[in-house]
Design a protein around this motif. Structure first.
Motif, PDB file in Angstrom:
ATOM      1  N   ALA A 131      39.497  44.476  32.482  1.00 36.21           N
ATOM      2  CA  ALA A 131      39.057  43.667  31.335  1.00 36.21           C
ATOM      3  C   ALA A 131      38.494  42.325  31.810  1.00 36.21           C
ATOM      4  O   ALA A 131      37.469  41.858  31.306  1.00 36.21           O
ATOM      5  CB  ALA A 131      40.215  43.450  30.369  1.00 36.21           C
ATOM      6  N   ILE A 132      39.147  41.724  32.786  1.00 38.36           N
ATOM      7  CA  ILE A 132      38.680  40.441  33.324  1.00 38.36           C
ATOM      8  C   ILE A 132      37.292  40.595  33.942  1.00 38.36           C
ATOM      9  O   ILE A 132      36.405  39.765  33.723  1.00 38.36           O
ATOM     10  CB  ILE A 132      39.688  39.899  34.360  1.00 38.36           C
ATOM     11  CG1 ILE A 132      40.963  39.440  33.640  1.00 38.36           C
ATOM     12  CG2 ILE A 132      39.084  38.762  35.175  1.00 38.36           C
ATOM     13  CD1 ILE A 132      42.122  39.153  34.579  1.00 38.36           C
ATOM     14  N   ASN A 133      37.095  41.666  34.701  1.00 37.11           N
ATOM     15  CA  ASN A 133      35.793  41.898  35.329  1.00 37.11           C
ATOM     16  C   ASN A 133      34.685  42.033  34.284  1.00 37.11           C
ATOM     17  O   ASN A 133      33.596  41.480  34.435  1.00 37.11           O
ATOM     18  CB  ASN A 133      35.838  43.145  36.210  1.00 37.11           C
ATOM     19  CG  ASN A 133      36.724  42.946  37.431  1.00 37.11           C
ATOM     20  OD1 ASN A 133      37.026  41.825  37.808  1.00 37.11           O
ATOM     21  ND2 ASN A 133      37.153  44.043  38.026  1.00 37.11           N
ATOM     22  N   ILE A 134      34.957  42.765  33.222  1.00 37.97           N
ATOM     23  CA  ILE A 134      33.966  42.950  32.156  1.00 37.97           C
ATOM     24  C   ILE A 134      33.651  41.612  31.486  1.00 37.97           C
ATOM     25  O   ILE A 134      32.492  41.274  31.250  1.00 37.97           O
ATOM     26  CB  ILE A 134      34.467  43.989  31.120  1.00 37.97           C
ATOM     27  CG1 ILE A 134      34.482  45.381  31.752  1.00 37.97           C
ATOM     28  CG2 ILE A 134      33.611  43.970  29.863  1.00 37.97           C
ATOM     29  CD1 ILE A 134      35.199  46.421  30.923  1.00 37.97           C
ATOM     30  N   LEU A 135      34.696  40.838  31.187  1.00 36.30           N
ATOM     31  CA  LEU A 135      34.494  39.547  30.534  1.00 36.30           C
ATOM     32  C   LEU A 135      33.646  38.622  31.406  1.00 36.30           C
ATOM     33  O   LEU A 135      32.731  37.957  30.918  1.00 36.30           O
ATOM     34  CB  LEU A 135      35.842  38.890  30.223  1.00 36.30           C
ATOM     35  CG  LEU A 135      36.693  39.588  29.159  1.00 36.30           C
ATOM     36  CD1 LEU A 135      38.097  39.007  29.129  1.00 36.30           C
ATOM     37  CD2 LEU A 135      36.039  39.493  27.790  1.00 36.30           C
ATOM     38  N   ARG A 136      33.934  38.602  32.686  1.00 38.09           N
ATOM     39  CA  ARG A 136      33.183  37.734  33.597  1.00 38.09           C
ATOM     40  C   ARG A 136      31.724  38.182  33.729  1.00 38.09           C
ATOM     41  O   ARG A 136      30.838  37.349  33.903  1.00 38.09           O
ATOM     42  CB  ARG A 136      33.881  37.678  34.952  1.00 38.09           C
ATOM     43  CG  ARG A 136      35.143  36.823  34.883  1.00 38.09           C
ATOM     44  CD  ARG A 136      35.795  36.635  36.225  1.00 38.09           C
ATOM     45  NE  ARG A 136      36.886  35.658  36.110  1.00 38.09           N
ATOM     46  CZ  ARG A 136      37.978  35.682  36.842  1.00 38.09           C
ATOM     47  NH1 ARG A 136      38.147  36.621  37.769  1.00 38.09           N
ATOM     48  NH2 ARG A 136      38.911  34.774  36.678  1.00 38.09           N
ATOM     49  N   VAL A 142      37.309  33.009  32.038  1.00 33.59           N
ATOM     50  CA  VAL A 142      38.649  33.584  31.927  1.00 33.59           C
ATOM     51  C   VAL A 142      39.640  32.609  32.539  1.00 33.59           C
ATOM     52  O   VAL A 142      39.485  32.188  33.684  1.00 33.59           O
ATOM     53  CB  VAL A 142      38.730  34.944  32.653  1.00 33.59           C
ATOM     54  CG1 VAL A 142      40.142  35.492  32.595  1.00 33.59           C
ATOM     55  CG2 VAL A 142      37.732  35.924  32.049  1.00 33.59           C
ATOM     56  N   ARG A 143      40.630  32.239  31.770  1.00 27.85           N
ATOM     57  CA  ARG A 143      41.692  31.359  32.266  1.00 27.85           C
ATOM     58  C   ARG A 143      42.968  32.193  32.349  1.00 27.85           C
ATOM     59  O   ARG A 143      43.455  32.708  31.340  1.00 27.85           O
ATOM     60  CB  ARG A 143      41.889  30.187  31.310  1.00 27.85           C
ATOM     61  CG  ARG A 143      42.932  29.200  31.766  1.00 27.85           C
ATOM     62  CD  ARG A 143      43.057  28.053  30.807  1.00 27.85           C
ATOM     63  NE  ARG A 143      43.578  28.550  29.531  1.00 27.85           N
ATOM     64  CZ  ARG A 143      43.758  27.797  28.459  1.00 27.85           C
ATOM     65  NH1 ARG A 143      43.429  26.539  28.471  1.00 27.85           N
ATOM     66  NH2 ARG A 143      44.243  28.312  27.361  1.00 27.85           N
ATOM     67  N   LEU A 144      43.503  32.354  33.538  1.00 32.43           N
ATOM     68  CA  LEU A 144      44.699  33.167  33.734  1.00 32.43           C
ATOM     69  C   LEU A 144      45.943  32.311  33.521  1.00 32.43           C
ATOM     70  O   LEU A 144      46.000  31.166  33.957  1.00 32.43           O
ATOM     71  CB  LEU A 144      44.709  33.773  35.139  1.00 32.43           C
ATOM     72  CG  LEU A 144      43.504  34.641  35.490  1.00 32.43           C
ATOM     73  CD1 LEU A 144      43.609  35.121  36.929  1.00 32.43           C
ATOM     74  CD2 LEU A 144      43.398  35.830  34.550  1.00 32.43           C
TER      75      LEU A 144
END
Length: 197
Positions: A131-136, A142-144
């Motif tokens: 999901a993070i890869n897609i968002l980026r 993205v803030r973890l």
């Protein structure tokens, strides 16, 4: 009062001391409060907590009992190490309106009112990294976060973030749902057993 009681242990590197102080303060306040309350989501079932446990009834009121979801310190680790990201949380509801959830994980998606009809948890990938890869790829920042689901959801309500997605504790999910209801935000969730993580 929970936050104030825990304050002297901030940075102590003892998350149990932070949690104990907050729990004792909140339990004392609720015990003598002029309303009747019943804990529906409370301190850990897994550690068999002696205070603020599920089913505990507190208060001095005569009217109907409010159901409570409490987390005296959500983010004990950040508090113990003097890192931002801890909050004392309490949500109250009318009787029989708050769901009891056992200690397990929950996949959570909390979005602002503007995004409520755009994002659907059923369409998201099952693993956070995917999901993070897609968002980026779409240029989304993205803030973890390590701890602090509820505080992150407050950031959405305050328009400091667009949404929160992740897998964390189910009890915190109930607190986030209460925030979604009271702020006209939107939340979707799926329960996940500890064994499936």
């Amino acid at each position: 009062m929970a936050a104030i009681a825990a304050y002297k242990y901030i940075g102590s590197k003892d998350k149990n001391a932070v949690d104990k102080a907050a729990v004792q303060a909140l339990e004392t306040i609720l015990r003598f409060a002029p309303i009747k309350t019943k804990i529906v989501i409370g301190e850990g079932e897994l550690d068999q907590a002696p205070m603020l446990y599920v089913g505990q009834e507190l208060g001095q009121g005569q009217d109907f009992t409010f159901e409570l979801a409490v987390d005296p310190i959500e983010g004990t680790y950040p508090a113990a190490y003097n890192i931002a990201g801890s909050i004392a949380v309490l949500a109250a509801a009318k009787p029989k309106t708050m769901i009891y959830l056992p200690e397990m994980y929950m996949e959570k998606l909390f979005v602002s009112q503007e995004l409520a009809n755009v994002i659907d948890l059923k369409k998201d990938k099952p693993r956070n990294q995917a999901a993070i890869n897609i968002l980026r790829q779409y240029g989304i920042i993205v803030r973890l976060i390590g701890d602090g689901d509820v505080l992150a959801a407050i950031d959405v309500v305050n328009q400091e973030a667009d949404f929160v997605y992740g897998i964390g504790g189910a009890p915190e999910g109930v607190l986030m749902a209460a925030l979604a209801i009271s702020s006209c935000a939107n939340m979707q969730a799926r329960l996940i057993s500890y064994q499936d993580i």
